[in-house]
Design a protein around this motif. Structure first.
Motif, mmCIF file in Angstrom:
data_model
loop_
_atom_site.group_PDB
_atom_site.id
_atom_site.type_symbol
_atom_site.label_atom_id
_atom_site.label_comp_id
_atom_site.label_asym_id
_atom_site.label_seq_id
_atom_site.Cartn_x
_atom_site.Cartn_y
_atom_site.Cartn_z
ATOM 1 N N CYS A 41 0.464 -1.008 -0.056
ATOM 2 C CA CYS A 41 -0.266 -0.765 0.093
ATOM 3 C C CYS A 41 0.688 0.965 -0.161
ATOM 4 O O CYS A 41 2.022 1.273 1.011
ATOM 5 N N CYS A 80 -6.287 -1.648 0.935
ATOM 6 C CA CYS A 80 -5.817 -1.817 1.475
ATOM 7 C C CYS A 80 -6.409 -2.986 2.439
ATOM 8 O O CYS A 80 -7.723 -2.021 3.048
ATOM 9 N N CYS A 85 -5.549 2.169 7.920
ATOM 10 C CA CYS A 85 -4.906 2.627 6.732
ATOM 11 C C CYS A 85 -6.124 3.934 6.088
ATOM 12 O O CYS A 85 -7.710 3.266 6.041
HETATM 13 ZN ZN ZN Z 1 -2.753 1.123 3.607
#
Ligand code: ZN
Length: 334
Positions: A41, A80, A85
């Motif tokens: 990511c 992700c 995140c």
């Molecule tokens: Zn991420």
């Protein structure tokens, strides 16, 4: 030795991609896929294997055999899975073209390289012959997009003036002396823009520059402690100029050399007169008989048009005699 046909074409791009198909018509279309089935990511760095979707990216590349060459890449989109995140979906990056690019880095480099030496229109036409489809407006857009990443902590820089277009517009280029990459391109070359730039870069200790006083003055004014050195090119130029002056002062304007010896005084000129070979003259056979008319009567040469006693002819003869006397190449006419 046995020869084996290579079926792996990944050397085209990078080791993470392979060619799975191609088609050749007026253009060359190469179909590419990623080998990897996971990707980090871009935000949190966590490796994801969670495939979201795939899509085709079409990117123009450097032409092969002057044919417009297009890469069709089956690009993966990942999700992700890191709950911390902010990124939900991201696309796998390509090493040869960033996300929004429709041309590979290699092709953009070729285009910009060409446009450096000719007009945008000229570059567009020549590139078309090579198999690159790019308009002159696009070339200009590529140029406008070039940015130099400035480093406010840079300690040693090289400064030189450059012509941005065919010697018309001048600019001041600033390089990081560590690896010689350009960190700023400032307008003009009179030192005004350089002075402003130096005020934001007070950590500079060494400046390599040309011999132009405008840069020297700008550096001395803003960074009086800074060491200024002339770059290699200009050192050599200095040396050559100095040596030339020494030679000019020490050596006479004319040097006479004969038989490998340098003479103190100019040598006497030797004029060589060619004597005709008597034996050759003997062999020549002229027919000196006067021409005859149809009845066998001799025809006198009619020279009445030339009056050798005229003032004009006398003057011409006098001039001829004078020229021969001056050059000494032939004996004066008696
Ligand atoms: Zn991420």
């Amino acid at each position: 030795m046995k020869y084996k046909e290579i079926t792996d074409y990944s050397f085209f791009l990078d080791k993470d991609h392979y060619v799975y198909d191609y088609s050749e018509t007026d253009s060359l279309d190469i179909f590419i896929k990623s080998r990897k089935h996971s990707c980090a990511c871009p935000q949190c760095g966590e490796e994801s294997r969670h495939l979201h979707a795939t899509y085709m990216r079409k990117i123009q590349d450097i032409p092969i055999r002057c044919k417009p060459t297009c890469l069709h890449i089956n690009v993966y989109k990942y999700e992700c899975d890191n709950p911390e995140c902010g990124t939900k979906v991201f696309t796998e990056p390509l090493s040869f073209a960033r996300t929004s690019q429709v041309r590979t880095d290699a092709l953009n480099t070729l285009i910009l390289g060409m446009a450096m030496f000719m007009s945008n229109e000229g570059a567009s036409s020549v590139l078309k012959l090579l198999g690159v489809t790019v308009s002159n407006d696009t070339i200009q857009r590529l140029y406008n997009r070039i940015k130099f990443e400035d480093d406010p902590d840079v300690e040693a820089v090289g400064i030189d003036d450059v012509a941005t277009r065919k010697g018309q517009t001048y600019a001041t280029a600033v390089y990081d002396l560590k690896d010689h990459h350009m960190i700023a391109l400032l307008g003009g070359r009179d030192g005004t823009t350089l002075k402003e730039w130096l005020k934001e870069h007070k950590k500079i200790k060494v400046v390599a520059r040309d011999r132009a006083s405008s840069y020297a003055k700008a550096v001395s004014e803003v960074l009086p402690e800074c060491v200024q050195v002339a770059d290699r090119f200009h050192l050599l130029q200095n040396l050559m100029e100095h040596l030339k002056n020494i030679f000019k002062n020490e050596l006479p304007p004319e040097i006479f050399i004969r038989g490998g010896q340098v003479l103190d005084t100019p040598p006497k000129k030797i004029s060589r007169e060619k004597k005709a070979d008597e034996s050759v003259i003997q062999q020549l056979n002229y027919d000196n008989t006067p021409p005859t008319d149809a009845y066998g009567n001799p025809v006198d040469y009619d020279d009445s048009a030339n009056n050798y006693n005229s003032a004009e002819k006398k003057r011409q003869a006098e001039n001829r005699k004078k020229t021969k006397d001056d050059t000494g190449s032939t004996k004066p006419v008696e």
